[in-house]
Design a protein around this motif. Sequence first.
Motif, PDB file in Angstrom:
ATOM      1  N   ARG A 236      38.657  39.634  42.253  1.00  0.00           N
ATOM      2  CA  ARG A 236      38.431  38.222  41.936  1.00  0.00           C
ATOM      3  C   ARG A 236      38.470  37.358  43.198  1.00  0.00           C
ATOM      4  O   ARG A 236      39.179  37.677  44.142  1.00  0.00           O
ATOM      5  N   VAL A 237      37.730  36.253  43.151  1.00  0.00           N
ATOM      6  CA  VAL A 237      37.789  35.277  44.243  1.00  0.00           C
ATOM      7  C   VAL A 237      39.039  34.428  44.031  1.00  0.00           C
ATOM      8  O   VAL A 237      39.184  33.775  42.996  1.00  0.00           O
ATOM      9  N   VAL A 238      39.955  34.447  45.003  1.00  0.00           N
ATOM     10  CA  VAL A 238      41.189  33.661  44.868  1.00  0.00           C
ATOM     11  C   VAL A 238      41.140  32.373  45.685  1.00  0.00           C
ATOM     12  O   VAL A 238      41.903  31.441  45.435  1.00  0.00           O
ATOM     13  N   GLU A 239      40.234  32.337  46.680  1.00  0.00           N
ATOM     14  CA  GLU A 239      40.094  31.120  47.482  1.00  0.00           C
ATOM     15  C   GLU A 239      38.739  31.135  48.164  1.00  0.00           C
ATOM     16  O   GLU A 239      38.204  32.194  48.496  1.00  0.00           O
ATOM     17  N   SER A 240      38.161  29.945  48.342  1.00  0.00           N
ATOM     18  CA  SER A 240      36.913  29.839  49.080  1.00  0.00           C
ATOM     19  C   SER A 240      36.848  28.473  49.736  1.00  0.00           C
ATOM     20  O   SER A 240      37.527  27.534  49.316  1.00  0.00           O
TER      21      SER A 240
ATOM     22  N   ILE B 150      37.876  47.025  36.832  1.00  0.00           N
ATOM     23  CA  ILE B 150      37.035  45.934  37.328  1.00  0.00           C
ATOM     24  C   ILE B 150      36.821  46.090  38.828  1.00  0.00           C
ATOM     25  O   ILE B 150      37.787  46.076  39.609  1.00  0.00           O
ATOM     26  N   GLY B 151      35.548  46.256  39.223  1.00  0.00           N
ATOM     27  CA  GLY B 151      35.231  46.278  40.658  1.00  0.00           C
ATOM     28  C   GLY B 151      35.231  44.866  41.213  1.00  0.00           C
ATOM     29  O   GLY B 151      35.835  44.586  42.251  1.00  0.00           O
ATOM     30  N   CYS B 152      34.544  43.958  40.516  1.00  0.00           N
ATOM     31  CA  CYS B 152      34.609  42.527  40.812  1.00  0.00           C
ATOM     32  C   CYS B 152      34.222  41.782  39.540  1.00  0.00           C
ATOM     33  O   CYS B 152      33.501  42.319  38.698  1.00  0.00           O
ATOM     34  N   THR B 153      34.692  40.553  39.415  1.00  0.00           N
ATOM     35  CA  THR B 153      34.404  39.810  38.188  1.00  0.00           C
ATOM     36  C   THR B 153      34.378  38.309  38.449  1.00  0.00           C
ATOM     37  O   THR B 153      35.093  37.795  39.319  1.00  0.00           O
ATOM     38  N   ASP B 154      33.513  37.626  37.695  1.00  0.00           N
ATOM     39  CA  ASP B 154      33.433  36.171  37.703  1.00  0.00           C
ATOM     40  C   ASP B 154      33.230  35.595  39.112  1.00  0.00           C
ATOM     41  O   ASP B 154      33.895  34.632  39.500  1.00  0.00           O
ATOM     42  N   VAL B 155      32.302  36.197  39.861  1.00  0.00           N
ATOM     43  CA  VAL B 155      32.022  35.718  41.217  1.00  0.00           C
ATOM     44  C   VAL B 155      30.764  34.849  41.187  1.00  0.00           C
ATOM     45  O   VAL B 155      29.707  35.290  40.720  1.00  0.00           O
ATOM     46  N   SER B 156      30.889  33.628  41.670  1.00  0.00           N
ATOM     47  CA  SER B 156      29.750  32.705  41.749  1.00  0.00           C
ATOM     48  C   SER B 156      29.782  31.986  43.092  1.00  0.00           C
ATOM     49  O   SER B 156      30.852  31.544  43.538  1.00  0.00           O
ATOM     50  N   PHE B 157      28.633  31.889  43.752  1.00  0.00           N
ATOM     51  CA  PHE B 157      28.513  31.090  44.971  1.00  0.00           C
ATOM     52  C   PHE B 157      27.039  30.916  45.310  1.00  0.00           C
ATOM     53  O   PHE B 157      26.176  31.642  44.812  1.00  0.00           O
ATOM     54  N   ASP B 158      26.752  29.945  46.171  1.00  0.00           N
ATOM     55  CA  ASP B 158      25.417  29.750  46.736  1.00  0.00           C
ATOM     56  C   ASP B 158      25.477  30.050  48.227  1.00  0.00           C
ATOM     57  O   ASP B 158      26.496  29.798  48.881  1.00  0.00           O
TER      58      ASP B 158
ATOM     59  N   LEU C  43      20.108  32.021  48.183  1.00  0.00           N
ATOM     60  CA  LEU C  43      20.684  33.004  47.263  1.00  0.00           C
ATOM     61  C   LEU C  43      21.697  32.310  46.360  1.00  0.00           C
ATOM     62  O   LEU C  43      22.485  31.487  46.838  1.00  0.00           O
ATOM     63  N   SER C  44      21.660  32.618  45.074  1.00  0.00           N
ATOM     64  CA  SER C  44      22.662  32.100  44.138  1.00  0.00           C
ATOM     65  C   SER C  44      23.229  33.263  43.331  1.00  0.00           C
ATOM     66  O   SER C  44      22.475  34.027  42.721  1.00  0.00           O
ATOM     67  N   VAL C  45      24.528  33.392  43.359  1.00  0.00           N
ATOM     68  CA  VAL C  45      25.227  34.419  42.583  1.00  0.00           C
ATOM     69  C   VAL C  45      25.971  33.704  41.461  1.00  0.00           C
ATOM     70  O   VAL C  45      26.688  32.729  41.713  1.00  0.00           O
ATOM     71  N   ARG C  46      25.771  34.170  40.224  1.00  0.00           N
ATOM     72  CA  ARG C  46      26.357  33.491  39.067  1.00  0.00           C
ATOM     73  C   ARG C  46      27.109  34.481  38.183  1.00  0.00           C
ATOM     74  O   ARG C  46      26.515  35.416  37.641  1.00  0.00           O
ATOM     75  N   ALA C  47      28.425  34.280  38.056  1.00  0.00           N
ATOM     76  CA  ALA C  47      29.269  35.045  37.128  1.00  0.00           C
ATOM     77  C   ALA C  47      29.057  36.556  37.256  1.00  0.00           C
ATOM     78  O   ALA C  47      28.989  37.277  36.264  1.00  0.00           O
ATOM     79  N   LEU C  48      28.962  37.016  38.492  1.00  0.00           N
ATOM     80  CA  LEU C  48      28.683  38.443  38.720  1.00  0.00           C
ATOM     81  C   LEU C  48      29.908  39.295  38.391  1.00  0.00           C
ATOM     82  O   LEU C  48      31.037  38.955  38.748  1.00  0.00           O
ATOM     83  N   GLU C  49      29.643  40.414  37.709  1.00  0.00           N
ATOM     84  CA  GLU C  49      30.724  41.343  37.370  1.00  0.00           C
ATOM     85  C   GLU C  49      30.233  42.777  37.510  1.00  0.00           C
ATOM     86  O   GLU C  49      29.087  43.101  37.194  1.00  0.00           O
ATOM     87  N   LYS C  50      31.124  43.621  38.014  1.00  0.00           N
ATOM     88  CA  LYS C  50      30.872  45.064  38.046  1.00  0.00           C
ATOM     89  C   LYS C  50      32.104  45.768  37.495  1.00  0.00           C
ATOM     90  O   LYS C  50      33.214  45.608  38.010  1.00  0.00           O
ATOM     91  N   ARG C  51      31.874  46.533  36.421  1.00  0.00           N
ATOM     92  CA  ARG C  51      32.964  47.305  35.815  1.00  0.00           C
ATOM     93  C   ARG C  51      32.671  48.796  35.914  1.00  0.00           C
ATOM     94  O   ARG C  51      31.520  49.215  35.822  1.00  0.00           O
ATOM     95  N   TYR C  52      33.711  49.567  36.101  1.00  0.00           N
ATOM     96  CA  TYR C  52      33.621  51.024  36.022  1.00  0.00           C
ATOM     97  C   TYR C  52      34.499  51.423  34.842  1.00  0.00           C
ATOM     98  O   TYR C  52      35.705  51.627  35.002  1.00  0.00           O
ATOM     99  N   GLY C  53      33.895  51.450  33.646  1.00  0.00           N
ATOM    100  CA  GLY C  53      34.714  51.660  32.453  1.00  0.00           C
ATOM    101  C   GLY C  53      35.610  50.447  32.266  1.00  0.00           C
ATOM    102  O   GLY C  53      35.142  49.311  32.191  1.00  0.00           O
ATOM    103  N   THR C  54      36.927  50.682  32.247  1.00  0.00           N
ATOM    104  CA  THR C  54      37.857  49.559  32.084  1.00  0.00           C
ATOM    105  C   THR C  54      38.276  48.981  33.434  1.00  0.00           C
ATOM    106  O   THR C  54      38.881  47.913  33.489  1.00  0.00           O
TER     107      THR C  54
ATOM    108  N   THR D  75      32.136  46.267  46.905  1.00  0.00           N
ATOM    109  CA  THR D  75      31.464  46.357  45.595  1.00  0.00           C
ATOM    110  C   THR D  75      30.590  45.134  45.373  1.00  0.00           C
ATOM    111  O   THR D  75      29.434  45.238  44.960  1.00  0.00           O
ATOM    112  N   LEU D  76      31.146  43.951  45.670  1.00  0.00           N
ATOM    113  CA  LEU D  76      30.394  42.708  45.515  1.00  0.00           C
ATOM    114  C   LEU D  76      29.153  42.712  46.411  1.00  0.00           C
ATOM    115  O   LEU D  76      28.045  42.390  45.952  1.00  0.00           O
ATOM    116  N   LEU D  77      29.309  43.095  47.672  1.00  0.00           N
ATOM    117  CA  LEU D  77      28.176  43.123  48.597  1.00  0.00           C
ATOM    118  C   LEU D  77      27.092  44.071  48.096  1.00  0.00           C
ATOM    119  O   LEU D  77      25.904  43.742  48.136  1.00  0.00           O
ATOM    120  N   ASN D  78      27.485  45.226  47.609  1.00  0.00           N
ATOM    121  CA  ASN D  78      26.504  46.210  47.132  1.00  0.00           C
ATOM    122  C   ASN D  78      25.791  45.745  45.866  1.00  0.00           C
ATOM    123  O   ASN D  78      24.607  46.049  45.665  1.00  0.00           O
TER     124      ASN D  78
END
Length: 258
Positions: free
Chosen positions: A229-233, A20-28, A7-18, A47-50
């Motif tokens: 946002r991802v703050v550490e991984s 931010i549910g999640c933003t700029d998430v990338s990982f393998d 699985l590869s996630v690239r620059a994933l974002e979910k917004r509800y209007g203004t 939100t990210l998992l869904n």
Amino acid sequence: MTTSPILSVRALEKRYGTFIGCTDVSFDLWPGEVLAIVGESGSGKTTLLNCISGRLDRSSGQVLYRMRDGRFPDLDDLSEAERRFLMRTDWGFVHQNPADGLRMRVSAGANVGERLMAVGERHYGEIRHTATEWLSRVEIAAERIDDQPVAFSGGMRQRLQIARNLVTRPRLIFMDEPTGGLDVSVQARVLDLLRSLVSELDLAVIIVTHDLAVARLLSQRMIVMKSGRVVESGLTDRVLDDPRHPYTQLLVASIPES
């Protein structure tokens, strides 16, 4: 060893209007790897998992999955039928509340058997035999096969949900706080079961949890989220033993000492 991610996630974002549910998430995620997504309530982890699991439409970004035939498409490029088949066979989803992942008014055996029928099993005797085997693997007595989940305890329901998800030998499992609603003693049993099955079946897993002890027990790698946002991984032991971001340090410091 496999050199390609499942699985590869690239620059994933979910917004509800203004908002931010999640933003700029990338990982393998690699075959056989367990990735924990941690953070407090409202951090964006569910939100990210869904979004990754296709239960929620994403606003932008990519979610690429390695199919059994070697293709690596974005999930949005699959047909509705392909996505549904994937969710019934190659993927599993373990909910925090087992009632969300079970049919409560059909038997335990039928809950497991439904997944087998989704991959083409039709022989009643074989389906029942496999269901009985799986109930045993998740520590549910064979004589309970015809009982409905409404008659089960919370821990038994969660173990049944695990059996229902794993019976088709999926390659990727999503878990949303799988022990969140259970008593501490029951949690330990379910976690022990999950750890042994994940290892035995060589599953790739994404687990969302606010419990860092659960993350340490089950995962090799961890993503820490705050405000979408991802703050550490990094490797789970490194993140928990030597947290770099002030928010992660705060989370780790808040774990009660045993």
